[in-house]
Design an enzyme around this catalytic site. Structure first.
Site, short mmCIF file in Angstrom:
data_model
loop_
_atom_site.label_atom_id
_atom_site.label_comp_id
_atom_site.label_asym_id
_atom_site.label_seq_id
_atom_site.Cartn_x
_atom_site.Cartn_y
_atom_site.Cartn_z
N ALA A 117 0.86 -1.18 0.00
CA ALA A 117 0.00 0.00 0.00
C ALA A 117 0.90 1.23 0.00
O ALA A 117 2.06 1.16 0.44
CB ALA A 117 -0.87 -0.01 1.25
N GLU B 191 -0.34 -9.19 -1.56
CA GLU B 191 -1.78 -9.45 -1.48
C GLU B 191 -2.43 -9.33 -2.87
O GLU B 191 -3.35 -10.08 -3.20
CB GLU B 191 -2.43 -8.47 -0.49
CG GLU B 191 -2.07 -8.79 0.97
CD GLU B 191 -2.58 -7.75 1.94
OE1 GLU B 191 -2.30 -6.55 1.72
OE2 GLU B 191 -3.27 -8.11 2.91
N GLU C 286 4.01 -5.93 7.00
CA GLU C 286 3.18 -4.92 7.67
C GLU C 286 3.46 -4.81 9.16
O GLU C 286 3.31 -3.74 9.75
CB GLU C 286 1.69 -5.25 7.46
CG GLU C 286 1.15 -4.93 6.08
CD GLU C 286 1.33 -6.05 5.07
OE1 GLU C 286 2.16 -6.96 5.31
OE2 GLU C 286 0.65 -6.03 4.03
N GLY D 296 0.66 -5.11 0.53
CA GLY D 296 -0.42 -5.06 -0.44
C GLY D 296 -0.01 -5.57 -1.81
O GLY D 296 -0.84 -6.04 -2.59
C1 3H9 Z 1 0.41 -2.49 3.34
O1 3H9 Z 1 0.67 -2.93 2.26
C2 3H9 Z 1 -0.92 -2.59 3.99
C3 3H9 Z 1 -1.83 -3.58 3.32
O2 3H9 Z 1 -1.62 -4.88 3.82
C4 3H9 Z 1 -3.28 -3.28 3.61
C5 3H9 Z 1 -3.80 -1.95 3.33
C6 3H9 Z 1 -5.28 -1.84 3.51
N1 3H9 Z 1 4.71 3.45 0.21
O3 3H9 Z 1 13.39 1.81 1.62
P1 3H9 Z 1 13.91 2.63 0.51
C7 3H9 Z 1 9.57 4.96 -0.42
S1 3H9 Z 1 1.57 -1.65 4.24
C8 3H9 Z 1 5.21 4.68 -0.03
O4 3H9 Z 1 14.92 3.66 0.82
P2 3H9 Z 1 15.12 0.30 -0.67
C9 3H9 Z 1 10.51 5.32 0.73
O5 3H9 Z 1 9.89 6.19 1.63
C10 3H9 Z 1 3.00 -1.60 3.21
N2 3H9 Z 1 6.53 4.94 -0.14
O6 3H9 Z 1 14.44 1.74 -0.70
C11 3H9 Z 1 11.66 5.97 -0.04
O7 3H9 Z 1 11.26 7.28 -0.37
P3 3H9 Z 1 12.33 8.47 -0.44
C12 3H9 Z 1 3.71 -2.89 3.20
C13 3H9 Z 1 7.35 3.90 -0.01
O8 3H9 Z 1 15.48 0.01 -2.06
C14 3H9 Z 1 11.72 5.17 -1.33
O9 3H9 Z 1 10.44 4.54 -1.46
N3 3H9 Z 1 4.97 -2.73 2.51
C15 3H9 Z 1 6.89 2.60 0.22
O10 3H9 Z 1 16.16 0.24 0.38
C16 3H9 Z 1 12.80 4.12 -1.35
O11 3H9 Z 1 12.64 3.31 -0.17
C17 3H9 Z 1 6.08 -2.38 3.15
O12 3H9 Z 1 6.09 -2.22 4.34
C18 3H9 Z 1 5.50 2.39 0.33
N4 3H9 Z 1 4.98 1.17 0.52
O13 3H9 Z 1 13.98 -0.69 -0.18
C19 3H9 Z 1 7.31 -2.21 2.30
N5 3H9 Z 1 7.97 1.77 0.31
O14 3H9 Z 1 13.25 8.13 -1.56
C20 3H9 Z 1 8.04 -0.96 2.69
C21 3H9 Z 1 9.05 2.55 0.10
O15 3H9 Z 1 11.49 9.68 -0.66
N6 3H9 Z 1 9.18 -0.68 1.86
N7 3H9 Z 1 8.70 3.82 -0.09
O16 3H9 Z 1 13.03 8.47 0.90
C22 3H9 Z 1 10.35 -1.33 1.96
O17 3H9 Z 1 10.50 -2.26 2.72
C23 3H9 Z 1 11.49 -0.84 1.15
O18 3H9 Z 1 11.23 0.49 0.77
C24 3H9 Z 1 11.78 -1.66 -0.14
C25 3H9 Z 1 12.86 -0.91 -0.99
C26 3H9 Z 1 12.29 -3.03 0.25
C27 3H9 Z 1 10.54 -1.77 -0.99
#
Ligand code: 3H9
Length: 711
Positions: A59, A103, A123, A100
């Site tokens: 998400a 999902e 999450e 998400g």
């Molecule tokens: C969910 O899905 C809820 C659902 O189950 C239900 C809903 C109803 N959204 O980490 P990085 C940005 S909850 C928005 O440095 P990497 C981050 O802020 C979600 N922005 O890169 C950063 O921005 P900036 C479940 C996001 O290569 C940039 O992307 N998912 C999101 O080291 C780069 O991020 C997670 O919890 C996002 N979802 O790692 C995954 N994700 O450049 C969360 C990242 O402005 N994300 N950003 O600072 C991660 O674990 C890592 O970002 C990922 C990449 C592994 C994807």
């Protein structure tokens, strides 16, 4: 948004929302429109993928604070449409299909992936659970036990493991997104006529014994102390088994999800997610100006120097370690090798003998008092003990010998950066780099800018932190910088409570990690015993902190008891196990008698909490006033990564907003009125705190306004 194309009768829907294709409202709408268009076009199958480097990584977390995550169509509505599709839908996964994103894939009829892809439901690290069917669909694929492990720990798995578990139907040969798409289209064509289309929602879940849930609860309580989400994850997965219908399980998941979303833990952890990603980006500093660092000198092979050397060797960076004698140098190298071989990576087989040997080969040594072997280093970090004159002498010599572009850094945790910088003769290339002990393990790095530190020096130090995988932030120069300056009133307050009659174990229990307590990784007195009580005494004696005279009183009670290393400090020790010590009570009795302090037997847990936390928060406000920290979030990230402040409380400054700034201010005044002998400085509310209380503004709101007006 999403893009749509039709190729060979296969509809291709591409989620597009850089950088990670988060499932924002526009992306959700695009998925729904794409499906509709595919039906209108009479497509024989549909492929869903992510633009650029990744499948949706979840998400869009930015929508959580505004509530837009819930706007129509929400994820559950999108997935209901995917689930109902008669045309087979294939998720084509590269990069990270997380939260998400996974999902989405589980709501499709088939999943294919590049072997480099990762999938997971992380999450829990945001204080929530998968709220769009993840807790209901995953157990239907991998079984309850594996689902609990994946959702409760939040750890992603690689595509080949996912393939073995049945999450991924086929691994696509190749490395690029184009190869993935070609393979996915081929796969989609091969399944286009298969009827009925398989749906995970139509599968059943194999029930398991109660023990499986019980042991998951016990495990999560241990690895995610104090956190609510893992326990609710167990409830949600159980609902997948026990609900009569898939829909009923989804409803229960949504209920549990909302409870977590409404709670303070998820708000704190979502705040920390962005805070951790912004702390390395320093306002006004262009990270592109960082110089390349291929060879690092480390001065001092004690505990800190060894850990620092390991941080660089771990990343393949050459290190020259300087010691005063061959014997000390060999001792340091042996100790480093020993640390590698004791590490869990080595014991679990993730690090081999050859890996250790390769790292050891990167660590060279020198005993030359003139440091000639460091002349060509790109950066030199000094890690000798806290003695200003010694440090000045070392940097005087380094200033003469090191190449002009070299970054010079001291690992001091308290001393005046500007004074050491001046001694180097090149203050513009000088910075503090405050590592936390043990440096090879602790994730925090507090870089400290001097008044003359150049943009190049700051960018280089921040980049070094990033390269060695540290959570790195920048502080300004003052006694103890951000971290230890705030730690001082915190520990002094803890000592003060013991002086008045609280047991060390009582103070530590209230602040510490036990269930239902505040949740610091360790209580303050246990930390002092671990660090060594002599260190704090020496630092105060050497410091230029203007309020030291008020602070020393408390430290006397434990004189001569240096902590764990001498088997006695605020506690007595058998090995590492600590217990209250009658001798400490006696020392405190004597101390009370000498200073005329009455003994109290009624110190409540709430009083302990407020007396210890509020002066620390107050000091944080001063640090912001003085621009020692450029953002409250930097303080919060440092306190989590360096001092074990519970992430689910968001750090001391976030916590202050949570309890209410007026509560903190009134608490400080109340404590001071009741205890006029306590250090005035610690309890006199900072001006910024007073101002925000007067204007009824939270710190977070104030900072958003401040950033806006700075633009
Ligand atoms: C969910 O899905 C809820 C659902 O189950 C239900 C809903 C109803 N959204 O980490 P990085 C940005 S909850 C928005 O440095 P990497 C981050 O802020 C979600 N922005 O890169 C950063 O921005 P900036 C479940 C996001 O290569 C940039 O992307 N998912 C999101 O080291 C780069 O991020 C997670 O919890 C996002 N979802 O790692 C995954 N994700 O450049 C969360 C990242 O402005 N994300 N950003 O600072 C991660 O674990 C890592 O970002 C990922 C990449 C592994 C994807």
């Amino acid at each position: 948004m999403s893009k749509y194309a039709l190729k060979q009768g296969v509809a291709i829907v591409t989620a597009s929302n850089p950088p990670v294709n988060g499932l924002s409202r526009a992306v959700r709408q695009g998925l729904v429109q794409g499906l509709k268009q595919a039906q209108q076009d009479g497509a024989k199958s549909v492929v869903i993928l992510g633009e650029g480097a990744t499948f949706p990584a979840g998400a869009d977390i930015k929508e959580f604070a505004s509530g837009a995550w819930n706007d129509d169509p929400d994820l559950n509505q999108v997935f209901a449409q995917l689930d109902a599709s008669d045309i087979p839908v294939v998720a084509a996964i590269h990069g990270n299909a997380l939260g998400g994103g996974l999902e989405t894939a589980l709501s499709c009829n088939y999943r294919v992936a590049l072997s480099s892809a990762k999938v997971g439901l992380p999450e829990v690290h945001l204080g929530i659970l998968p709220g769009a069917g993840g807790t209901q669909r995953l157990p239907r694929v991998v079984g309850v036990e594996q689902a609990l492990e994946m959702i409760g720990t939040g750890k992603p798995i690689g595509a080949s493991v996912a393939h073995k578990l049945g999450i991924v139907d086929e691994i696509i040969e190749g490395k690029t997104a184009d190869e993935l798409l070609a393979g996915a289209i081929k796969f989609a064509e091969s399944v286009s006529d298969k009827k009925p289309v398989p749906r995970i929602s139509e599968r059943t879940v194999e029930p398991v014994d109660d023990d499986v849930y019980v042991s998951a609860r016990v495990k999560f309580a241990k690895i995610a102390r104090g956190q609510e989400a893992p326990q609710k994850i167990v409830d949600a997965v159980r609902a997948a088994v026990e609900s009569a219908r898939f829909d009923a399980g989804l409803k229960e998941e949504a209920r549990l999800f909302q409870e977590l979303m409404d709670g303070s833990q998820s708000k704190a952890m979502q705040y920390m997610f962005f805070a951790e990603r912004s702390c390395n980006k320093v306002p006004g500093i262009d990270s592109k100006k960082a110089l390349e660092v291929k060879h690092v000198g480390v001065i001092g092979g004690g505990t800190m120097g060894r850990g620092i050397a390991m941080c660089f060797a771990n990343k393949g960076i050459r290190v020259t370690l300087s010691e005063t004698s061959e014997e000390a140098l060999q001792g340091a190298k042996d100790a480093i090798e020993g640390l590698y071989k004791k590490s869990s990576a080595f014991r679990s087989g993730r690090m081999s003998e050859a890996d250790v040997a390769a790292r050891m080969e990167l660590i060279e040594g020198t005993t030359d008092p003139e440091y000639k072997a460091l002349a060509e280093c790109d950066a030199v970090i000094e890690a000798v003990f806290e003695n200003l004159d010694l440090k000045k002498k070392i940097f005087g010599q380094l200033g003469k010998i090191c190449k002009e572009s070299a970054l010079l850094a001291s690992n001091t945790s308290y001393l005046d950066i500007d004074e050491i910088a001046q001694a180097s003769g090149r203050p513009e290339m000088f910075l503090g780099m405050h590592f936390f002990s043990p440096a090879n393990v602790m994730p925090a790095l507090e870089n400290v800018r001097g008044s003359a530190s150049s943009e190049v020096a700051i960018a280089t130090a921040m980049n070094m932190g990033k390269r060695i995988g540290k959570t790195t932030m920048l502080a300004g120069n003052c006694f103890g910088f951000i971290g230890n300056r705030m730690f001082e009133p915190y520990t002094q307050a803890a000592i003060g409570l013991v002086e008045e009659g609280a047991l060390p174990s009582q103070v530590d229990r209230v602040l510490g990690p036990q269930p239902g307590m505040f949740g610091m990784a360790m209580g303050p007195l246990a930390v002092l015993d671990l660090a060594g009580n002599d260190i704090g005494q020496r630092i105060r004696a050497e410091s230029y902190y203007p309020h030291t005279a008020e602070n020393v009183k408390g430290a006397r009670g434990a004189t001569g008891r240096l902590g764990q290393k001498t088997g006695a400090g605020w506690y007595k020790y058998e090995g590492r196990s600590a217990s209250d010590d009658e001798a400490v009570n006696k020392l405190c009795d004597e101390h009370r008698e000498n200073f005329g302090i009455p003994k109290r037997s009624n110190i409540s847990d709430q009083e302990i909490l407020e007396r210890v936390l509020y002066p620390m928060i107050n000091e944080g406000f001063r640090i912001l006033e003085e621009n020692i920290a450029s953002r409250p979030s930097d303080i919060d990230v440092l306190y989590n990564a360096g001092y074990g402040f519970p992430r689910y409380r968001g750090g001391p400054m976030f916590y202050a907003d949570l309890v209410g700034l007026d509560t903190v201010r009134d608490g400080l005044l109340r404590i001071h009125d009741a205890n006029p002998e306590l250090p005035h400085w610690h309890f006199q509310p900072a001006q910024l705190l007073e101002d925000l209380v007067a204007s009824r503004t939270t710190l977070a709101e104030h900072w958003i306004q401040r950033l806006k007006s700075a633009k």
